[in-house]
Design a protein around this motif. Sequence first.
Motif, PDB file in Angstrom:
ATOM      1  N   LYS A   1       0.868  -1.173   0.000  1.00 18.40           N
ATOM      2  CA  LYS A   1       0.000   0.000   0.000  1.00 18.40           C
ATOM      3  C   LYS A   1       0.902   1.220   0.000  1.00 18.40           C
ATOM      4  CE  LYS A   1      -3.728  -2.015   2.731  1.00 18.40           C
ATOM      5  NZ  LYS A   1      -4.374  -1.965   4.058  1.00 18.40           N
ATOM      6  N   VAL A   2       0.442   2.305  -0.600  1.00 23.69           N
ATOM      7  CA  VAL A   2       1.248   3.524  -0.641  1.00 23.69           C
ATOM      8  C   VAL A   2       0.524   4.626   0.126  1.00 23.69           C
ATOM      9  CG1 VAL A   2       2.350   5.253  -2.117  1.00 23.69           C
ATOM     10  CG2 VAL A   2       2.193   2.864  -2.885  1.00 23.69           C
ATOM     11  N   ALA A   3       1.226   5.218   1.112  1.00 23.44           N
ATOM     12  CA  ALA A   3       0.635   6.313   1.890  1.00 23.44           C
ATOM     13  C   ALA A   3       1.146   7.645   1.363  1.00 23.44           C
ATOM     14  CB  ALA A   3       0.983   6.161   3.361  1.00 23.44           C
ATOM     15  N   GLU A   4       0.302   8.664   1.440  1.00 27.03           N
ATOM     16  CA  GLU A   4       0.711   9.979   0.931  1.00 27.03           C
ATOM     17  C   GLU A   4       1.516  10.765   1.952  1.00 27.03           C
ATOM     18  OE1 GLU A   4      -2.012  12.395  -1.064  1.00 27.03           O
ATOM     19  OE2 GLU A   4      -2.609  10.846  -2.501  1.00 27.03           O
ATOM     20  N   ASN A   5       1.299  10.424   3.229  1.00 26.64           N
ATOM     21  CA  ASN A   5       2.071  11.068   4.293  1.00 26.64           C
ATOM     22  C   ASN A   5       2.601   9.985   5.218  1.00 26.64           C
ATOM     23  OD1 ASN A   5       1.372  13.958   3.767  1.00 26.64           O
ATOM     24  ND2 ASN A   5      -0.677  13.066   3.996  1.00 26.64           N
ATOM     25  N   ALA A   6       3.720  10.309   5.878  1.00 28.40           N
ATOM     26  CA  ALA A   6       4.312   9.338   6.800  1.00 28.40           C
ATOM     27  C   ALA A   6       3.287   8.922   7.858  1.00 28.40           C
ATOM     28  CB  ALA A   6       5.550   9.940   7.468  1.00 28.40           C
ATOM     29  N   ILE A   7       2.586   9.905   8.360  1.00 32.46           N
ATOM     30  CA  ILE A   7       1.667   9.634   9.466  1.00 32.46           C
ATOM     31  C   ILE A   7       0.522   8.699   9.040  1.00 32.46           C
ATOM     32  CG2 ILE A   7       0.138  11.632   9.166  1.00 32.46           C
ATOM     33  CD1 ILE A   7       0.417  12.029  12.249  1.00 32.46           C
ATOM     34  N   ASP A   8       0.143   8.774   7.772  1.00 35.07           N
ATOM     35  CA  ASP A   8      -0.922   7.893   7.278  1.00 35.07           C
ATOM     36  C   ASP A   8      -0.453   6.438   7.171  1.00 35.07           C
ATOM     37  OD1 ASP A   8      -2.493  10.122   7.049  1.00 35.07           O
ATOM     38  OD2 ASP A   8      -2.156  10.364   4.892  1.00 35.07           O
ATOM     39  N   ALA A   9       0.855   6.248   7.047  1.00 37.16           N
ATOM     40  CA  ALA A   9       1.383   4.880   6.904  1.00 37.16           C
ATOM     41  C   ALA A   9       1.344   4.109   8.229  1.00 37.16           C
ATOM     42  CB  ALA A   9       2.822   4.929   6.376  1.00 37.16           C
ATOM     43  N   ILE A  10       1.339   4.861   9.324  1.00 37.69           N
ATOM     44  CA  ILE A  10       1.468   4.283  10.683  1.00 37.69           C
ATOM     45  C   ILE A  10       0.144   3.688  11.181  1.00 37.69           C
ATOM     46  CG2 ILE A  10       1.908   4.920  13.105  1.00 37.69           C
ATOM     47  CD1 ILE A  10       4.360   5.362  11.485  1.00 37.69           C
ATOM     48  N   GLU A  11       0.267   2.555  11.913  1.00 35.53           N
ATOM     49  CA  GLU A  11      -0.880   2.009  12.647  1.00 35.53           C
ATOM     50  C   GLU A  11      -0.625   2.200  14.144  1.00 35.53           C
ATOM     51  OE1 GLU A  11      -3.432  -0.496  11.649  1.00 35.53           O
ATOM     52  OE2 GLU A  11      -3.056  -0.174   9.501  1.00 35.53           O
ATOM     53  N   PRO A  12      -1.606   2.581  14.920  1.00 30.03           N
ATOM     54  CA  PRO A  12      -1.402   2.695  16.368  1.00 30.03           C
ATOM     55  C   PRO A  12      -0.909   1.357  16.949  1.00 30.03           C
ATOM     56  CG  PRO A  12      -3.464   3.727  15.752  1.00 30.03           C
ATOM     57  CD  PRO A  12      -2.970   3.018  14.530  1.00 30.03           C
ATOM     58  N   GLY A  13       0.148   1.428  17.752  1.00 32.31           N
ATOM     59  CA  GLY A  13       0.704   0.213  18.348  1.00 32.31           C
ATOM     60  C   GLY A  13       1.432  -0.676  17.366  1.00 32.31           C
ATOM     61  N   GLY A  14       1.666  -0.177  16.168  1.00 34.75           N
ATOM     62  CA  GLY A  14       2.261  -1.008  15.122  1.00 34.75           C
ATOM     63  C   GLY A  14       3.779  -0.889  15.014  1.00 34.75           C
ATOM     64  N   ILE A  15       4.271  -1.427  13.917  1.00 35.11           N
ATOM     65  CA  ILE A  15       5.721  -1.430  13.667  1.00 35.11           C
ATOM     66  C   ILE A  15       6.029  -0.494  12.512  1.00 35.11           C
ATOM     67  CG2 ILE A  15       7.558  -2.852  12.675  1.00 35.11           C
ATOM     68  CD1 ILE A  15       6.213  -5.135  14.452  1.00 35.11           C
ATOM     69  N   VAL A  16       7.059   0.343  12.700  1.00 36.97           N
ATOM     70  CA  VAL A  16       7.472   1.234  11.625  1.00 36.97           C
ATOM     71  C   VAL A  16       8.985   1.151  11.439  1.00 36.97           C
ATOM     72  CG1 VAL A  16       7.405   3.191  13.247  1.00 36.97           C
ATOM     73  CG2 VAL A  16       7.549   3.633  10.795  1.00 36.97           C
ATOM     74  N   PHE A  17       9.387   0.890  10.194  1.00 32.33           N
ATOM     75  CA  PHE A  17      10.806   0.938   9.818  1.00 32.33           C
ATOM     76  C   PHE A  17      11.074   2.313   9.196  1.00 32.33           C
ATOM     77  CE2 PHE A  17      12.735  -3.334   9.888  1.00 32.33           C
ATOM     78  CZ  PHE A  17      11.636  -4.135  10.133  1.00 32.33           C
ATOM     79  N   SER A  18      12.284   2.851   9.436  1.00 33.66           N
ATOM     80  CA  SER A  18      12.682   4.057   8.706  1.00 33.66           C
ATOM     81  C   SER A  18      14.097   3.915   8.161  1.00 33.66           C
ATOM     82  CB  SER A  18      12.583   5.299   9.595  1.00 33.66           C
ATOM     83  OG  SER A  18      13.552   5.263  10.617  1.00 33.66           O
ATOM     84  N   VAL A  19      14.272   4.343   6.915  1.00 34.34           N
ATOM     85  CA  VAL A  19      15.599   4.417   6.280  1.00 34.34           C
ATOM     86  C   VAL A  19      15.655   5.768   5.605  1.00 34.34           C
ATOM     87  CG1 VAL A  19      17.273   3.279   4.794  1.00 34.34           C
ATOM     88  CG2 VAL A  19      15.446   1.917   5.821  1.00 34.34           C
ATOM     89  N   LEU A  20      16.032   6.793   6.380  1.00 33.80           N
ATOM     90  CA  LEU A  20      15.970   8.170   5.893  1.00 33.80           C
ATOM     91  C   LEU A  20      17.378   8.766   5.781  1.00 33.80           C
ATOM     92  CD1 LEU A  20      12.867   9.041   8.069  1.00 33.80           C
ATOM     93  CD2 LEU A  20      12.888   8.780   5.575  1.00 33.80           C
TER      94      LEU A  20
END
Lengths: 292, 292
Positions: B47-66
């Motif tokens: 899935k593609v999110a338009e904003n970083a915050i939209d990609a996140i799920e509460p209590g979920g896992i987020v990877f970042s490579v910035l």
Amino acid sequence: MAEKIAFLGLGNLGAPIAQRLINSGFEVTVWNRTISKAEPLAQLGAKVAENAIDAIEPGGIVFSVLADDNAVETTFSDALLQKLGSNGLHISMSTISPDCSRKLTETHNKYGASYVAAPIFARPDAVLSGMGNIVVSGEAGARERAKPLVQNFVKGVFDFGDDPGAANVIKLCGNFMIAASLEMMAEAFTLAEKSGIPRQSIYEMLTSTLFAAPIFQNYGKMVAQHTYEPVLFGLPLGLKDINLTLQASAKVNAPMPLADLVKNRFVSALAKDRAGMDWVALAKGASDDAGL
Amino acid sequence: MAEKIAFLGLGNLGAPIAQRLINSGFEVTVWNRTISKAEPLAQLGAKVAENAIDAIEPGGIVFSVLADDNAVETTFSDALLQKLGSNGLHISMSTISPDCSRKLTETHNKYGASYVAAPIFARPDAVLSGMGNIVVSGEAGARERAKPLVQNFVKGVFDFGDDPGAANVIKLCGNFMIAASLEMMAEAFTLAEKSGIPRQSIYEMLTSTLFAAPIFQNYGKMVAQHTYEPVLFGLPLGLKDINLTLQASAKVNAPMPLADLVKNRFVSALAKDRAGMDWVALAKGASDDAGL
């Protein structure tokens, strides 16, 4: 396998090489400036000569593992080369300048003898286990005659062609890269240590992954643990080699700022009375600078 | 294996990591500042999110490579962390400063979320073949939750304990050692070349013996052949990393003269319009200096 060999120079590297040749079945006559070092080899069956020239057979084979340019030039005098003479072969394993090898080739040829530069990459234990590597260069016929002989004590033989100085350049480049690797690890491990990470942890991670090569695994352990004894390759010899590297680089106008940095680490180590340590002790410089 | 993952940052490293996670069966939502880079992953099922915050799920896992400290701090805003919230886990793979990881841990904790520093050692092709290595540090519970997730795309996982900055220090040390290896090979190969020895010959000898490690074999070939494209890790990123190394070393008072030398090679490369080349192009400095 009864070929006779003269072996000149029984230091930390020379002695185990001579031992391997004796064990391979050659009749070896050894000579060393300090004659007591010949004793263990005599017990293995070597003949011991009192002078370099007495060790030589006309038209025979002579190995040398001596301290520096001057020692090789003095030992391979006109008198010795005259005795070595036609069909004689000198396999020159000392870490000396490329120009010294080129000059020695000329003096050898004057008496009909041949010269092969054949510096070895190996610590003494690697010689005994036959895990070292050797680089050879010089006249084609002489190289081909030398190869089966050196194969008695190394794993790999690398041929760098006709220029007798080429093998010495490779040896100097290799030793420079080892010294630079010591400095690199010393700086990285010191940053880790001052950031609260044990030196042993960063050593184990990096040398089991990106830097999983013998140089990093073996020397890195010594750098991580500050183990600078026993002395298998003394710190003053490290400085000698890096000076030869810088001399060779100045000759061909190839600036080497990293070699300059490493050289100054060695000089500083001597200033701090570390001449009696293994050359790995250059790694103490980074710790000193960080107030450790 | 239906765990949902948000993946922020689809650069040269981020994209193949996201791809491995998709192929491992995770539901991955990706975001990238330049959204077109998400297209190939969308075709694989992301899935593609338009904003970083939209990609996140509460209590979920987020990877970042910035890209850098600033990009991570800006992206992980209070609003995003509030949404991530309790039980949320951020696996932070960017090469950033140790202090940035320490500061981010605090801001995450404020919203009940956890932070793990998890920089990776791998070029993009090594990610796709699962041959990379990762170092992790941060809170114990978060580390244990992160490990099985990263094992989907790396070979080795190395745990550096509770300090979230520790993994970043190791990453900076590793990248410093790679850059120093480039300089080391550049100087040695240049001395060989100017002494009449082909760069390829010295490369092959040293990297099949003393320096038989991936860094020397892979990067050494590029240094030997002056191959500075394609750009897998750009030269400005190399400078960014060495600047982070020097910043970390200054913070703990650990002088790193070799890192200074390498940094100046990068700066000079930029001065010579080499920003569009791979960071291996720092090796051109030694050739330039030698008039080649």
